[in-house]
Design an enzyme around this catalytic site. Structure first.
Site: not given
Ligand code: PLP
Length: 358
Positions: A194, A100, A170
């Protein structure tokens, strides 16, 4: 119908009492004669839901008065661009500790010189020591991913940069899993699906002085100041997701808040890691100092058994244990709403599977 123990990384299991409340509210939210899905976001009913959720999140995380809270769409991924657009500059430092962080870094590279100031080893099984971060004092911000959902690597605590450069995090996959010193951060953002609610909404917590600097070409829905002025309703928000997040915040407050959650989460994670560590049949490759309390990846010594492990786990009511395709093996996501009984049931199953196949 019996509910399973759902170890999905996200969208993930929600507290049963929250789901029961959603069911009870479905046709008639508090005598309004409407479901939350059907309400105008400008009406007094929904405005009260949104305000209460925002206030409860502020209480839960002890968000200081000089920070604003936004509820935006586009998930955490939209904020991969939102961060450099709202904090424009020549360069920014990224601490990349998993998939990520890699994605956030790549997206930011469209808008500024995104430097990798530190990164984990090849397989992302550790967190680089802060003394080894190659930070540039002229960077606009430093970005971290406190919990990497895929590799199961988590910062053990809130870093202290000891400078005026804003720390941006994040926190999608460990948001509300423990108390956080918000004042260490300039910006915290987290997709809900989550630990905080359903998919479709992302919370952004931003310090006042970092608002109002967006690059001119910033899309208005990503402009934090514009969203603040519109109470996060510059366009129709994710009303239903916002409402469910509010129920989750209430559930957290009613169950002892984040201190209690942190203690329970630590207990759940160490039960599972201790079991994995004493076995030759299962293995977790992450540096023990950086192991995630939320996402526990593990490998079977013989990956030829992966398929039967998953199908037998499914039959035992243990769902969504397949590891991410980029790392293989298994992953048990044990967010706030996973009861301790779920972790015990998983360990019992793993022990039995090992005895039969080891
Ligand atoms: N950042 C992290 C740490 C994640 O686990 C995720 C997983 O979904 C995301 C970003 C991406 O999030 P989204 O799908 O809400 O854009």
């Amino acid at each position: 119908m019996a509910r399973v123990f759902n170890f999905s990384a996200g969208p993930a299991t929600l507290p049963e009492s929250v789901l029961a409340q959603v069911r009870d509210d479905m046709l008639d939210w508090q005598g309004s004669g409407m479901s939350v899905m059907e309400m105008s976001h400008r009406g007094p009913e929904f405005v009260s839901i949104a305000e209460q959720a925002t206030q409860d999140l502020r209480t839960l995380l002890a968000v200081p008065d000089n920070y604003r809270i936004l509820f935006l769409q586009g998930g955490a991924t939209a904020q991969f661009a939102g961060v450099p657009l709202n904090l424009p500059g020549d360069r920014a430092d990224y601490i990349v500790t998993g998939n990520w962080g890699k994605k956030a870094h790549k997206e930011a590279g469209k808008y500024l010189d995104a430097r990798v100031a530190a990164t984990g080893d090849d397989g992302f099984t550790s967190i680089p020591d802060q003394s080894d971060w190659d930070l540039d004092a002229a960077s606009r911000y430093v970005h971290i991913t406190p919990n990497e959902t895929i590799q199961g690597v988590e910062f053990p605590n809130d870093p202290n940069l000891g400078s005026d450069v804003p720390l941006v995090a994040d926190m999608s996959s460990n948001f509300l899993s423990r108390p956080v010193d918000v004042s260490r951060y300039g910006v915290i953002y987290a997709g809900a699906q989550k630990n905080a609610g359903p998919a479709g909404i992302c919370m952004v917590i931003v310090r006042d002085d970092l608002l109002g600097h967006a690059a001119p070409a910033t899309p208005m829905v990503l402009d934090w100041q514009a969203q603040l002025e519109a109470d996060s309703m510059l366009n129709t928000p994710s009303c239903f997701a916002w409402y469910v997040c509010g129920l989750v915040f209430r559930w957290l407050l009613d169950n002892g808040g984040l201190e209690t959650m942190a203690a329970t989460n630590a207990r759940k994670a160490s039960r599972l890691y201790d079991f994995i560590d004493q076995s030759d049949f299962y293995r977790n490759p992450v540096d023990p100092a950086a192991r995630s309390r939320m996402n526990v990846p593990f490998l079977l010594a013989d990956d030829g058994l992966d398929k039967s492990f998953l199908s037998e786990a499914g039959e035992a009511g243990l769902s969504s244990l397949k590891g991410h395709r980029s790392v293989g093996g298994m992953r048990a996501s044990i967010y706030n709403a996973m009861p301790e009984a779920g972790v015990e049931a998983l360990i019992d199953f793993m022990r039995d599977f090992e005895q039969r196949n080891g």
